[in-house]
Each structure stands twice: as structure tokens, then as C-alpha cells.
Write an enzyme that holds these catalytic residues in place. Structure first.
Site, PDB file in Angstrom:
ATOM      1  N   GLY A 233       0.822  -1.226   0.000  1.00 37.49           N
ATOM      2  CA  GLY A 233       0.000   0.000   0.000  1.00 37.49           C
ATOM      3  C   GLY A 233       0.849   1.265   0.000  1.00 37.49           C
TER       4      GLY A 233
ATOM      5  N   ASN B 187      -2.869  -8.744   0.280  1.00 34.31           N
ATOM      6  CA  ASN B 187      -3.795  -9.425  -0.639  1.00 34.31           C
ATOM      7  C   ASN B 187      -4.140  -8.540  -1.837  1.00 34.31           C
TER       8      ASN B 187
ATOM      9  N   SER C 268      -5.906  -5.997  -2.076  1.00 35.62           N
ATOM     10  CA  SER C 268      -7.300  -5.544  -2.132  1.00 35.62           C
ATOM     11  C   SER C 268      -7.358  -4.041  -2.407  1.00 35.62           C
TER      12      SER C 268
ATOM     13  N   ASP D 101      -4.379 -13.036   2.583  1.00 35.54           N
ATOM     14  CA  ASP D 101      -5.275 -12.255   3.425  1.00 35.54           C
ATOM     15  C   ASP D 101      -4.824 -12.471   4.867  1.00 35.54           C
TER      16      ASP D 101
ATOM     17  N   SER E 225      -4.303   5.979  13.939  1.00 39.94           N
ATOM     18  CA  SER E 225      -4.678   7.207  13.233  1.00 39.94           C
ATOM     19  C   SER E 225      -5.091   8.282  14.222  1.00 39.94           C
TER      20      SER E 225
ATOM     21  N   TYR F 299     -14.434   3.478  10.657  1.00 41.88           N
ATOM     22  CA  TYR F 299     -12.990   3.351  10.424  1.00 41.88           C
ATOM     23  C   TYR F 299     -12.221   3.699  11.698  1.00 41.88           C
TER      24      TYR F 299
ATOM     25  N   LYS G 207      -9.699   1.386  14.442  1.00 40.95           N
ATOM     26  CA  LYS G 207      -8.355   1.729  14.931  1.00 40.95           C
ATOM     27  C   LYS G 207      -8.334   1.741  16.458  1.00 40.95           C
TER      28      LYS G 207
ATOM     29  N   ASN H  30      -1.921  13.438   8.809  1.00 36.51           N
ATOM     30  CA  ASN H  30      -2.350  13.329   7.398  1.00 36.51           C
ATOM     31  C   ASN H  30      -1.161  13.077   6.470  1.00 36.51           C
TER      32      ASN H  30
ATOM     33  N   ASN I 146      -9.546  12.090  -0.044  1.00 39.69           N
ATOM     34  CA  ASN I 146      -8.605  12.946   0.687  1.00 39.69           C
ATOM     35  C   ASN I 146      -8.129  14.107  -0.180  1.00 39.69           C
TER      36      ASN I 146
ATOM     37  N   ARG J 116     -18.115  19.165   5.109  1.00 34.42           N
ATOM     38  CA  ARG J 116     -18.293  17.711   5.052  1.00 34.42           C
ATOM     39  C   ARG J 116     -18.630  17.217   6.459  1.00 34.42           C
TER      40      ARG J 116
ATOM     41  N   ASP K  45     -16.244  16.667   9.829  1.00 37.22           N
ATOM     42  CA  ASP K  45     -15.016  17.468   9.829  1.00 37.22           C
ATOM     43  C   ASP K  45     -15.032  18.474  10.978  1.00 37.22           C
TER      44      ASP K  45
HETATM   45  P1  NAD Z   1      -3.418   1.402   1.600  1.00 44.37           P
HETATM   46  O1  NAD Z   1      -4.828   0.990   1.361  1.00 44.37           O
HETATM   47  O2  NAD Z   1      -2.661   2.026   0.496  1.00 44.37           O
HETATM   48  O3  NAD Z   1      -2.580   0.148   2.136  1.00 44.37           O
HETATM   49  C1  NAD Z   1      -3.155  -0.890   2.886  1.00 44.37           C
HETATM   50  C2  NAD Z   1      -2.708  -2.204   2.263  1.00 44.37           C
HETATM   51  O4  NAD Z   1      -3.270  -3.274   3.025  1.00 44.37           O
HETATM   52  C3  NAD Z   1      -3.175  -2.379   0.831  1.00 44.37           C
HETATM   53  O5  NAD Z   1      -2.067  -2.757   0.041  1.00 44.37           O
HETATM   54  C4  NAD Z   1      -4.213  -3.509   0.896  1.00 44.37           C
HETATM   55  O6  NAD Z   1      -4.213  -4.294  -0.262  1.00 44.37           O
HETATM   56  C5  NAD Z   1      -3.743  -4.258   2.122  1.00 44.37           C
HETATM   57  N1  NAD Z   1      -4.777  -5.029   2.830  1.00 44.37           N
HETATM   58  C6  NAD Z   1      -5.976  -4.585   3.307  1.00 44.37           C
HETATM   59  N2  NAD Z   1      -6.618  -5.587   3.954  1.00 44.37           N
HETATM   60  C7  NAD Z   1      -5.802  -6.675   3.883  1.00 44.37           C
HETATM   61  C8  NAD Z   1      -5.889  -8.015   4.364  1.00 44.37           C
HETATM   62  N3  NAD Z   1      -6.946  -8.454   5.033  1.00 44.37           N
HETATM   63  N4  NAD Z   1      -4.865  -8.849   4.100  1.00 44.37           N
HETATM   64  C9  NAD Z   1      -3.769  -8.435   3.419  1.00 44.37           C
HETATM   65  N5  NAD Z   1      -3.617  -7.188   2.947  1.00 44.37           N
HETATM   66  C10 NAD Z   1      -4.618  -6.319   3.195  1.00 44.37           C
HETATM   67  O7  NAD Z   1      -3.423   2.337   2.889  1.00 44.37           O
HETATM   68  P2  NAD Z   1      -2.261   3.244   3.482  1.00 44.37           P
HETATM   69  O8  NAD Z   1      -2.617   4.646   3.236  1.00 44.37           O
HETATM   70  O9  NAD Z   1      -0.944   2.721   3.057  1.00 44.37           O
HETATM   71  O10 NAD Z   1      -2.484   2.968   5.023  1.00 44.37           O
HETATM   72  C11 NAD Z   1      -1.793   1.955   5.714  1.00 44.37           C
HETATM   73  C12 NAD Z   1      -2.374   1.842   7.108  1.00 44.37           C
HETATM   74  O11 NAD Z   1      -2.285   3.104   7.758  1.00 44.37           O
HETATM   75  C13 NAD Z   1      -3.864   1.457   7.113  1.00 44.37           C
HETATM   76  O12 NAD Z   1      -4.094   0.613   8.213  1.00 44.37           O
HETATM   77  C14 NAD Z   1      -4.548   2.798   7.329  1.00 44.37           C
HETATM   78  O13 NAD Z   1      -5.803   2.664   7.947  1.00 44.37           O
HETATM   79  C15 NAD Z   1      -3.560   3.514   8.239  1.00 44.37           C
HETATM   80  N6  NAD Z   1      -3.670   4.974   8.145  1.00 44.37           N
HETATM   81  C16 NAD Z   1      -3.607   5.586   6.924  1.00 44.37           C
HETATM   82  C17 NAD Z   1      -3.742   6.979   6.837  1.00 44.37           C
HETATM   83  C18 NAD Z   1      -3.694   7.663   5.493  1.00 44.37           C
HETATM   84  O14 NAD Z   1      -4.098   8.814   5.403  1.00 44.37           O
HETATM   85  N7  NAD Z   1      -3.219   7.038   4.431  1.00 44.37           N
HETATM   86  C19 NAD Z   1      -3.923   7.728   8.003  1.00 44.37           C
HETATM   87  C20 NAD Z   1      -3.954   7.074   9.241  1.00 44.37           C
HETATM   88  C21 NAD Z   1      -3.822   5.688   9.298  1.00 44.37           C
HETATM   89  C1  UD1 Z   2      -9.602  11.971   6.845  1.00 43.65           C
HETATM   90  C2  UD1 Z   2     -10.467  11.198   7.805  1.00 43.65           C
HETATM   91  C3  UD1 Z   2      -9.576  10.610   8.880  1.00 43.65           C
HETATM   92  C4  UD1 Z   2      -8.473   9.765   8.253  1.00 43.65           C
HETATM   93  C5  UD1 Z   2      -7.694  10.638   7.282  1.00 43.65           C
HETATM   94  C6  UD1 Z   2      -6.627   9.880   6.557  1.00 43.65           C
HETATM   95  C7  UD1 Z   2     -12.702  12.202   7.771  1.00 43.65           C
HETATM   96  C8  UD1 Z   2     -13.710  13.002   8.543  1.00 43.65           C
HETATM   97  N1  UD1 Z   2     -11.501  12.033   8.368  1.00 43.65           N
HETATM   98  O1  UD1 Z   2      -8.973  13.017   7.563  1.00 43.65           O
HETATM   99  O2  UD1 Z   2     -10.350   9.805   9.753  1.00 43.65           O
HETATM  100  O3  UD1 Z   2      -7.597   9.276   9.249  1.00 43.65           O
HETATM  101  O4  UD1 Z   2      -8.595  11.175   6.308  1.00 43.65           O
HETATM  102  O5  UD1 Z   2      -7.166   8.944   5.672  1.00 43.65           O
HETATM  103  O6  UD1 Z   2     -12.960  11.748   6.674  1.00 43.65           O
HETATM  104  N2  UD1 Z   2     -11.068  18.677   1.950  1.00 43.65           N
HETATM  105  C9  UD1 Z   2     -11.675  19.510   1.023  1.00 43.65           C
HETATM  106  N3  UD1 Z   2     -12.012  18.988  -0.190  1.00 43.65           N
HETATM  107  C10 UD1 Z   2     -11.765  17.680  -0.536  1.00 43.65           C
HETATM  108  C11 UD1 Z   2     -11.143  16.853   0.420  1.00 43.65           C
HETATM  109  C12 UD1 Z   2     -10.822  17.369   1.664  1.00 43.65           C
HETATM  110  O7  UD1 Z   2     -11.907  20.681   1.291  1.00 43.65           O
HETATM  111  O8  UD1 Z   2     -12.120  17.268  -1.649  1.00 43.65           O
HETATM  112  C13 UD1 Z   2     -10.663  19.243   3.253  1.00 43.65           C
HETATM  113  C14 UD1 Z   2     -11.328  18.593   4.458  1.00 43.65           C
HETATM  114  O9  UD1 Z   2     -12.535  19.233   4.775  1.00 43.65           O
HETATM  115  C15 UD1 Z   2     -10.233  18.778   5.535  1.00 43.65           C
HETATM  116  C16 UD1 Z   2      -8.930  18.725   4.733  1.00 43.65           C
HETATM  117  O10 UD1 Z   2      -9.285  19.016   3.384  1.00 43.65           O
HETATM  118  O11 UD1 Z   2     -10.329  20.048   6.124  1.00 43.65           O
HETATM  119  C17 UD1 Z   2      -8.243  17.372   4.786  1.00 43.65           C
HETATM  120  O12 UD1 Z   2      -9.185  16.358   4.404  1.00 43.65           O
HETATM  121  P1  UD1 Z   2      -8.757  14.836   4.187  1.00 43.65           P
HETATM  122  O13 UD1 Z   2      -7.547  14.760   3.316  1.00 43.65           O
HETATM  123  O14 UD1 Z   2      -9.964  14.074   3.774  1.00 43.65           O
HETATM  124  O15 UD1 Z   2      -8.271  14.374   5.632  1.00 43.65           O
HETATM  125  P2  UD1 Z   2      -9.054  14.480   7.041  1.00 43.65           P
HETATM  126  O16 UD1 Z   2     -10.438  14.871   6.876  1.00 43.65           O
HETATM  127  O17 UD1 Z   2      -8.184  15.287   7.954  1.00 43.65           O
END
Ligand code: NAD
Ligand code: UD1
Length: 335
Positions: free
Chosen positions: A10, A32, A34, A58, A124, A148, A152, A178, A198, A291, A294
């Protein structure tokens, strides 16, 4: 030392894989696919000029995942695997609980069975009650607004209980703020399916011409320009935070939660302007309604990460935006 990365294909996992390989760690990826593309594995190999083993599995499937523990002598696990889309989690809560919680429980059962003691978990900032304070410390009350976030928070509790029952375990719960940006090569990056939820992936798709304009969700927040403020952190800084956590695990037992953020907040409009400067592209936007879920503004307290991990974020917002653009420009259709 061999590190198992669940979800290592990922966005955050692939960047962490690169940093680990560059530092000489042996890695094993279990994913996996996914929510990722197997092509990422070759990209990691190209960037680092190193090779590694991967399993398409998985991680919530005990029998299938056990094969990895039988074959590989794992020292530390970094548990990224899980679903992460907030909106989808509200529509499909059982799918989220089943995948995210079963992955955590299965992993801990296998760690206990095979004597693997160290684990770093992707938590998170979504676990905090961000309506009570803007500066979120690890002591800020916890509360979630969506499924979600609950997966966590519940996973954190499961890890804490596991560490209490087995004093040999060392668990670091990393609460990411973020994550944005990409590796400097532009060969790996954030690649969400469909229309991004995002902010940054939405902006890069506007910049590349795949989406017409950004909707800025609300301009009446109690912030310096009325738009929401968040703590954006470069994904490479985040990856390096995991390496610091591996070292921490060697010296400590028990479970600890630690924020990974920069401690600095940027508004949506500040991000738009920083991105325009870094990319040379105009980002058309309109203000729309807030949204649901938020809040105005929050950012990380970084004191604990500095104290216990000796880690702090280095990249600034310009580098975050420039690298996000570099990835999108080189990969207009993703992998
Ligand atoms: P991502 O979706 O890009 O990566 C997650 C990976 O896990 C993917 O490759 C997916 O195929 C794999 N996966 C999911 N379920 C699985 C399973 N049951 N078995 C095997 N593989 C599985 O997400 P990311 O952005 O790289 O995030 C990684 C972790 O960090 C996640 O747990 C996510 O919730 C957490 N996180 C992400 C953010 C963010 O903004 N990206 C913020 C806070 C926390
Ligand atoms: C979101 C999730 C949070 C998650 C994080 C990372 C919500 C409420 N929160 O955080 O749980 O851990 O993503 O995956 O969904 N924005 C716009 N226009 C857009 C998209 C976003 O204005 O099209 C604004 C949002 O209102 C926010 C900021 O940009 O103020 C960041 O948004 P986003 O990237 O989605 O992250 P979070 O909302 O902080």
C-alpha cells in the site's frame, strides 16, 4: 533483522519498505492487493536495487497467514493491512470490522504462537476526540465519529490487552496525522481507486486534468482563513518514524501510543497555494458545504515522538506538494 510488513504494497507500506531496504533490513511483504497493485513490488525493487519475498495472502485468514510465520523467521511486524476509507466504513461497517479487527486478532495470535514479540501498528489521529482540543497529545480523550476510527481504537485496545497478557510483547501504536507526498523518484505514491476522498490526491487529479475543480468543504470554520486546518506529514518522514519505532521495540516492553505528525497545521487554501507554487499548475476551486464529521483545526503534539523515538519530521509543505505532483505527473493513470 527480518521485518514483516502486512499491507506492505500500500501507500505507506511501500514507502516504508523502501526506507527499510535502504537501511539494510530484510523485509517480507504480506498483502492481498485488495487496495494496491502488485506492480508496486517491482517499483520498490527498482528504487532500492534490492530484492525481497512477498506473499499474496489475506492476513485475516489464520491458516493462510500462518504459512508466512512457518517459512520466515520474523523479528518485528509492521501492521499496515486494513481498509481505510472513512465514508465507505460508515456504509459497510461489518466489512470494516471484519477485515480490520480480524487482521489484528489473527496477527496477534500468530505472533504469540511463533514467539514474535515486536509489532508496530498503523493507528490514526481518527481515534482522538478532535472537538476538545486543537493540539492533540497522546493524553487527549479518545472518541470516534466513524467506523474506520473505531476499528483503529478497538485494534489499539486489542494490542494493549495482548501486551498486558504477554509481558514479552513490545507494541508501538503509531497515530498518523495526514500523510501526503511521495518518494523522490516519483515511482511510488498514493493511488486511490475512483474519486479521491482525501485532499491531496484530489488536488493532484485536478492538476493533471482528470477532475475539473476542487470542492473546498466549508469556508466558515473558526480558522485563519475559514478553511479546515490539518497536520500534513510527508510519507517518507512517516516511514522513517517506523524505523525509529523498530529500535524502540528492541529496548522496551508493553504498549505505547505515539503521534506521528509535524506539529504544524495548514489550511485547505494554504495547501492549494503551496501546491500551485510547487507544480506551476492552477487549481480551480469552489467553496461548498462542510463535510459531515469534519472539525475546524487539529495538529499533533510531537513531544512524545521526539522524547521516546528520537524522531521528528523533516520535510516541509513545499517538498510534500512537489513530490505528490512528481508522482502524479509521472503516473497520470496510477500504476
Ligand atoms: P493502503 O490501502 O494504500 O494500504 C493498505 C494495504 O493493506 C493495501 O495494500 C491492501 O491491499 C492491504 N490489505 C488490506 N486488507 C488486507 C488483508 N486483510 N490482508 C492483506 N492485505 C490487506 O493504505 P495506506 O494509506 O498505506 O495505510 C496503511 C495503514 O495506515 C492502514 O491501516 C490505514 O488505515 C492507516 N492509516 C492511513 C492513513 C492515510 O491517510 N493514508 C492515516 C492514518 C492511518
Ligand atoms: C480523513 C479522515 C480521517 C483519516 C484521514 C486519513 C474524515 C472526517 N476524516 O482526515 O479519519 O484518518 O482522512 O485517511 O474523513 N477537503 C476539502 N475537499 C476535498 C477533500 C478534503 O476541502 O475534496 C478538506 C477537508 O474538509 C479537511 C482537509 O481538506 O479540512 C483534509 O481532508 P482529508 O484529506 O480528507 O483528511 P481528514 O479529513 O483530515
Amino acid at each position: 533483522m527480518k521485518i514483516l510488513l502486512t499491507g506492505g504494497a500500500g501507500y505507506i507500506g511501500s514507502h516504508t519498505a523502501v526506507e527499510l531496504l535502504n537501511k539494510g533490513y530484510e523485509i517480507v511483504i504480506a498483502d492481498n492487493f485488495s487496495n494496491s497493485d502488485p506492480k508496486v513490488l517491482d517499483r520498490i525493487k527498482q528504487i532500492t536495487n534490492k530484492t525481497f519475498v512477498h506473499y499474496e495472502v489475506d492476513v485475516s485468514d489464520y491458516n493462510a497467514f500462518e504459512k508466512v510465520f512457518i517459512k520466515e523467521k520474523i523479528d518485528t511486524v509492521i501492521h499496515f493491512a486494513g481498509y481505510k476509507a472513512v465514508g465507505e466504513s460508515v456504509k459497510l461497517p461489518m466489512m470494516y470490522y471484519e477485515n480490520n479487527l480480524m487482521a489484528t486478532i489473527t496477527l496477534i495470535n500468530l505472533m504469540n504462537k511463533y514467539g514474535v514479540e515486536n509489532c508496530i501498528f498503523s493507528s490514526s489521529a481518527a481515534v482522538y476526540d478532535s472537538s476538545v482540543a486543537r493540539l492533540l497529545t497522546e493524553e487527549t480523550p479518545l472518541s470516534c465519529t466513524n467506523t474506520y476510527g473505531y476499528t483503529k481504537l478497538m485494534s489499539e485496545q486489542i494490542f494493549k490487552d495482548a501486551a498486558r497478557a504477554n509481558p514479552r510483547l513490545s507494541i508501538v501504536l503509531l497515530r498518523y496525522f495526514n500523510p501526503i507526498g511521495s518518494h523522490e523518484s516519483g515511482m511510488i505514491g498514493d493511488n486511490p481507486n475512483g474519486i479521491p476522498n482525501n485532499l491531496l490526491p484530489f488536488i493532484t487529479r485536478v492538476a493533471i486534468g482528470k477532475l475539473e475543480r476542487l470542492s473546498v468543504f466549508g469556508n466558515d470554520y473558526d480558522t485563519r482563513d475559514g478553511t479546515g486546518v490539518r497536520d500534513y506529514i510527508h510519507v517518507v518522514d512517516l516511514a522513517l518514524g517506523h524505523i525509529a519505532a523498530i529500535d524502540y521495540c528492541k529496548e522496551h516492553k508493553g504498549a505505547i501510543a505515539i503521534n506521528l505528525g509535524t506539529g504544524k497545521g495548514y489550511s485547505v487554501l494554504e495547501i492549494v497555494h503551496a501546491f500551485e507554487k510547487a507544480s506551476g499548475r492552477k487549481i480551480p476551486y469552489v467553496f461548498t458545504a462542510r463535510r459531515e464529521g469534519d472539525v475546524d483545526e487539529y495538529y499533533a503534539s510531537t513531544t512524545l515522538a521526539k522524547q521516546v523515538l528520537g524522531w521528528e519530521a523533516k520535510f516541509g509543505i513545499e517538498q510534500m506538494c512537489a513530490s505528490a505532483w512528481n508522482w502524479q505527473k509521472q503516473n497520470p493513470d496510477g500504476y
